[in-house]
Motif scaffolding. Structure first.
Motif, PDB file in Angstrom:
ATOM      1  N   GLN A 105       0.803  -1.219   0.000  1.00  0.00           N
ATOM      2  CA  GLN A 105       0.000   0.000   0.000  1.00  0.00           C
ATOM      3  C   GLN A 105       0.840   1.275   0.000  1.00  0.00           C
ATOM      4  OE1 GLN A 105      -2.237   0.429   3.662  1.00  0.00           O
ATOM      5  NE2 GLN A 105      -0.686  -0.673   4.842  1.00  0.00           N
ATOM      6  N   LYS A 162      -1.726   2.873 -11.320  1.00  0.00           N
ATOM      7  CA  LYS A 162      -2.477   3.283 -10.129  1.00  0.00           C
ATOM      8  C   LYS A 162      -3.048   2.086  -9.380  1.00  0.00           C
ATOM      9  CE  LYS A 162      -5.297   6.171 -12.191  1.00  0.00           C
ATOM     10  NZ  LYS A 162      -6.332   7.218 -12.371  1.00  0.00           N
ATOM     11  N   ARG A 184       3.617   5.181  -3.480  1.00  0.00           N
ATOM     12  CA  ARG A 184       2.193   5.118  -3.814  1.00  0.00           C
ATOM     13  C   ARG A 184       1.357   6.109  -3.010  1.00  0.00           C
ATOM     14  NH1 ARG A 184      -0.531  -0.387  -4.065  1.00  0.00           N
ATOM     15  NH2 ARG A 184      -1.706   0.713  -5.696  1.00  0.00           N
ATOM     16  N   THR A 185       1.978   6.757  -2.024  1.00  0.00           N
ATOM     17  CA  THR A 185       1.278   7.773  -1.238  1.00  0.00           C
ATOM     18  C   THR A 185       2.183   8.985  -1.070  1.00  0.00           C
ATOM     19  OG1 THR A 185       2.099   6.981   0.906  1.00  0.00           O
ATOM     20  CG2 THR A 185       0.066   5.981   0.073  1.00  0.00           C
ATOM     21  N   SER A 221      -5.444   0.161  -7.449  1.00  0.00           N
ATOM     22  CA  SER A 221      -6.628   0.587  -6.694  1.00  0.00           C
ATOM     23  C   SER A 221      -6.504   2.003  -6.140  1.00  0.00           C
ATOM     24  CB  SER A 221      -6.886  -0.390  -5.535  1.00  0.00           C
ATOM     25  OG  SER A 221      -5.761  -0.440  -4.669  1.00  0.00           O
ATOM     26  N   ASN A 222      -5.356   2.642  -6.321  1.00  0.00           N
ATOM     27  CA  ASN A 222      -5.152   3.989  -5.789  1.00  0.00           C
ATOM     28  C   ASN A 222      -5.816   5.046  -6.674  1.00  0.00           C
ATOM     29  OD1 ASN A 222      -3.658   2.896  -3.755  1.00  0.00           O
ATOM     30  ND2 ASN A 222      -1.828   4.133  -4.106  1.00  0.00           N
TER      31      ASN A 222
END
Length: 252
Positions: A130, A161, A186-187, A163-164
């Protein structure tokens, strides 16, 4: 009623339409028979709908480039092949395949290339959670866009992406001809943390924070198992060549 032979041909026409669409060589246009066109033959209707001579309309029908997509009188729910003389009824809908314009063909080609490049990057992913995504960057792919670059990792991030809601972010780079692990954040929080780690590693502020290791194929064998090499590397490009002093620590 439509004969069995025409129904059998309809399957071929429908399959041909799907193949054409997949290869992006044609575009599909739907034309509906109006009240004033009731009773016209398929050849007459296609000629009027496309503004082409009847012999050309006849040829398109015989080449299975026209099919009856929806009929107000036939019971079949699937596409029905037509003969040039087939009478049409008001409300009938015909699917007509037309060649793409050059600009549309060029755009379709770019779309296919982009989709393939994104898939290649997805296949190169070796770790994902994640917070981060790690991929084995292939050779000859630039990380960041440039005037002479056909494509780059930065331009393909939108396809990673998963699920982001947002695409991953670059936090470091590898040379175009270098393969190896490329870490993507990813964040926003992960990007800040990783950027700090890479900055500290470059400045040598602390030991063992983050270490970059490169594998190289060389000619010959060094006498020692480990060592340090300080040499000048000449960089060339659009500007005049210049020499940069570089220190490399190596081990066998």
């Amino acid at each position: 009623m439509v004969s069995n032979s025409l129904r059998k041909a309809a399957g071929g026409a429908a399959r041909a339409a799907r193949v054409f669409d997949k290869q992006r060589q044609v575009t599909r246009r739907t034309a509906t028979v109006g009240d004033t066109q009731h009773g016209a033959s398929a050849e007459q209707f296609v000629s009027a709908a496309l503004g082409i001579a009847r012999p050309l309309a006849r040829l398109k029908i015989l080449n299975a480039e026209v099919c009856l997509a929806r009929s107000t009188h036939a019971r079949s729910r699937s596409a029905i092949a037509l003969a040039p003389a087939t009478p049409l009824h008001a409300g009938d809908s015909l699917d007509i395949l037309l060649p793409l314009s050059k600009s549309d063909r060029d755009k379709a080609s770019v779309d296919r290339d982009f989709a393939q490049s994104v898939q290649d990057l997805k296949d190169a992913i070796i770790y994902r959670d994640q917070h981060i995504l790690i991929l084995n960057k292939p050779r000859a792919l630039s990380v960041q866009a440039g005037s002479k670059m056909k494509t780059s990792v930065a331009e393909l991030l939108v396809g990673l992406k998963f699920s982001n809601p947002e695409p991953p972010r670059l936090v470091h780079r590898l040379d175009k001809d270098t393969t190896g692990c490329l870490i993507l954040a990813r964040t926003k929080q992960a990007a800040t943390r990783l950027a700090d780690l890479f900055a500290r590693a470059e400045s040598k502020e602390s030991e063992n924070v983050l270490v970059k290791t490169y594998l190289a194929i060389i000619t010959g064998k060094p006498l020692a198992e480990t060592g340090r090499l300080t040499t000048g590397i000449v960089q060339t490009g659009d500007t005049a060549p210049f020499e940069k002093l570089t220190t490399i620590e190596w081990r066998m």
